[in-house]
Design an enzyme around this catalytic site. Sequence first.
Site, mmCIF file in Angstrom:
data_model
loop_
_atom_site.group_PDB
_atom_site.id
_atom_site.type_symbol
_atom_site.label_atom_id
_atom_site.label_comp_id
_atom_site.label_asym_id
_atom_site.label_seq_id
_atom_site.Cartn_x
_atom_site.Cartn_y
_atom_site.Cartn_z
ATOM 1 N N THR A 2 8.016 2.484 6.441
ATOM 2 C CA THR A 2 8.602 1.920 5.211
ATOM 3 C C THR A 2 10.007 1.411 5.515
ATOM 4 O OG1 THR A 2 7.300 3.443 3.879
ATOM 5 C CG2 THR A 2 9.209 2.464 2.811
ATOM 6 N N HIS A 31 8.148 -0.976 -3.331
ATOM 7 C CA HIS A 31 8.224 0.472 -3.524
ATOM 8 C C HIS A 31 7.949 0.848 -4.987
ATOM 9 C CE1 HIS A 31 9.908 3.789 -0.817
ATOM 10 N NE2 HIS A 31 9.574 4.452 -1.890
ATOM 11 N N LYS A 57 5.647 -1.461 5.747
ATOM 12 C CA LYS A 57 5.571 -1.419 4.274
ATOM 13 C C LYS A 57 6.942 -1.728 3.679
ATOM 14 C CE LYS A 57 4.308 1.815 0.526
ATOM 15 N NZ LYS A 57 5.592 2.220 -0.088
ATOM 16 N N SER A 107 2.874 10.641 2.575
ATOM 17 C CA SER A 107 4.325 10.406 2.604
ATOM 18 C C SER A 107 5.022 11.409 3.523
ATOM 19 C CB SER A 107 4.871 10.562 1.180
ATOM 20 O OG SER A 107 6.278 10.704 1.202
HETATM 21 C C1 LIG Z 1 6.523 9.097 -7.386
HETATM 22 C C2 LIG Z 1 6.478 8.103 -6.256
HETATM 23 C C3 LIG Z 1 6.872 8.501 -4.990
HETATM 24 C C4 LIG Z 1 6.815 7.595 -3.930
HETATM 25 N N1 LIG Z 1 7.126 8.015 -2.664
HETATM 26 C C5 LIG Z 1 7.017 7.154 -1.630
HETATM 27 C C6 LIG Z 1 7.285 7.601 -0.305
HETATM 28 O O1 LIG Z 1 7.578 8.755 -0.057
HETATM 29 N N2 LIG Z 1 7.188 6.677 0.692
HETATM 30 C C7 LIG Z 1 6.847 5.363 0.456
HETATM 31 O O2 LIG Z 1 6.770 4.569 1.399
HETATM 32 N N3 LIG Z 1 6.578 4.938 -0.791
HETATM 33 C C8 LIG Z 1 6.636 5.792 -1.821
HETATM 34 N N4 LIG Z 1 6.359 5.374 -3.085
HETATM 35 C C9 LIG Z 1 5.940 3.985 -3.308
HETATM 36 C C10 LIG Z 1 4.402 3.856 -3.240
HETATM 37 O O3 LIG Z 1 3.952 4.101 -1.945
HETATM 38 C C11 LIG Z 1 3.964 2.449 -3.654
HETATM 39 O O4 LIG Z 1 4.676 1.497 -2.930
HETATM 40 C C12 LIG Z 1 4.156 2.219 -5.156
HETATM 41 O O5 LIG Z 1 3.847 3.384 -5.876
HETATM 42 C C13 LIG Z 1 3.280 1.087 -5.633
HETATM 43 O O6 LIG Z 1 3.503 0.823 -6.985
HETATM 44 P P1 LIG Z 1 2.582 1.405 -8.165
HETATM 45 O O7 LIG Z 1 3.014 2.812 -8.346
HETATM 46 O O8 LIG Z 1 2.904 0.536 -9.302
HETATM 47 O O9 LIG Z 1 1.149 1.332 -7.694
HETATM 48 C C14 LIG Z 1 6.382 6.262 -4.150
HETATM 49 C C15 LIG Z 1 5.996 5.886 -5.438
HETATM 50 C C16 LIG Z 1 6.019 6.787 -6.476
HETATM 51 C C17 LIG Z 1 5.555 6.346 -7.834
#
Ligand SMILES: Cc1cc2nc3c(=O)[nH]c(=O)nc-3n(C[C@H](O)[C@H](O)[C@H](O)COP(=O)(O)O)c2cc1C
Length: 396
Positions: free
Chosen positions: A165, A287, A263, A116
Amino acid sequence: MSRASRKVASPRVVCVEDLLPLARRRVPKAVFDYLDGGAEGEVTLRENCRAFEDVTFRPRHAVAFSQCDLRTRVLSFDLALPFLLAPVGYSRLMHPGGEVAAARAAGKAGTAYILSTISGHKLEDVKAGSSGPVLYQLYLLGGRAAGEAVIERARVAGFAGLVVTIDTPVSGIRERDHRNGMKELISGSLLQKIPFLPNILSHPGWLIGFLLDGGIQALPNVVIPGKGPMPLLDVNAALASSAVTWADFSWIRDCWRGPIVVKGVLTGDDARRAVDEGAAAISVSNHGGRQLDGVPASLRALPEVVAAVNGQVEILMDGGIRRGTDIVKALCLGARAVLCGRAYAYGLAASGEAGIARAIEILRADLDRTLRLLGCSSVAALDRSYVNVPKSWERC
Ligand SMILES: Cc1cc2nc3c(=O)[nH]c(=O)nc-3n(C[C@H](O)[C@H](O)[C@H](O)COP(=O)(O)O)c2cc1C
């Protein structure tokens, strides 16, 4: 072996959800809720997991294999597993190992890690920690000047792809974070932190680790020319003024000159646009239910995107993956691979790299067992004939 590592290795940790109470116990409520929570009423967050229940299997029985082949190819990289580790911001808050631990665990398991933008570790250290492909997830925090600098650093460090993203024009409102004073705890003055301090002081083990690690003051990969790394204080405001738009894509392509994953796609129209803008792959994603609450589960959006893209680019999906059966269902509906977010982040929060390795191993074993029960010898052979999809989904 530390006590936390012994716990994740215990026979009682049978599935990914078993890591959740261990994570909840080790980190303060504010950190756990940041990881576990979603936007607003958390409808999409819940729906991401629930939607997998709508799809059921059509197994082929009386077949057996000496081994199942879990390998796939994503962006021309051979992966041992059909899942990658998703970008998870502030991973270093969950455990000092943070992003380096996640990249290392992914590499050891033969899969890829996506770092990230909101990382507490330098991208060079994360890349050096992994024996597998590492991709960089881009937010345009700090504008194009900071973006150009980080893209150049990622290229020099040998990153395998850029994940852009597109669903974060502003941060979704995660109500649990507001109630827990997450903003104040991360970037407020001591006075602002005081009401929320009991939350943190009640987890001395985590606190000592965090303090010994030096805390997180700034984002080492978002370097504003002439100013240095972006302080955490500025991140939320900066997100709101740094939305990625389609107009940025030709500039991103010119800077990066490598494979791009878009994404955050949920519709056929956005998928076609991403293909037109030169994406090598698309991740169908909401997300993890952290942005616009009320959008459909990622699994529900997947068939529309697969149909719209018609094989032109690789399709990934993420959202709600907690079991190997979830991964198999997504692959049956046309995903090349999935991204796991919370599934490994619970492990990270529970016990660092050992917890991530446990989550990966659980999912690997799940996949192998599910393929055998389904009567399918490889993930490459999975298709729609192995699942029943609700009639209302058939329009896609
Ligand atoms: C705590 C947390 C922080 C996240 N930070 C980012 C991020 O910085 N950039 C991004 O593109 N997605 C981020 N995401 C989304 C994840 O990349 C992903 O799309 C998502 O966690 C998928 O769902 P799941 O947690 O149910 O597997 C984050 C998700 C979580 C849980």
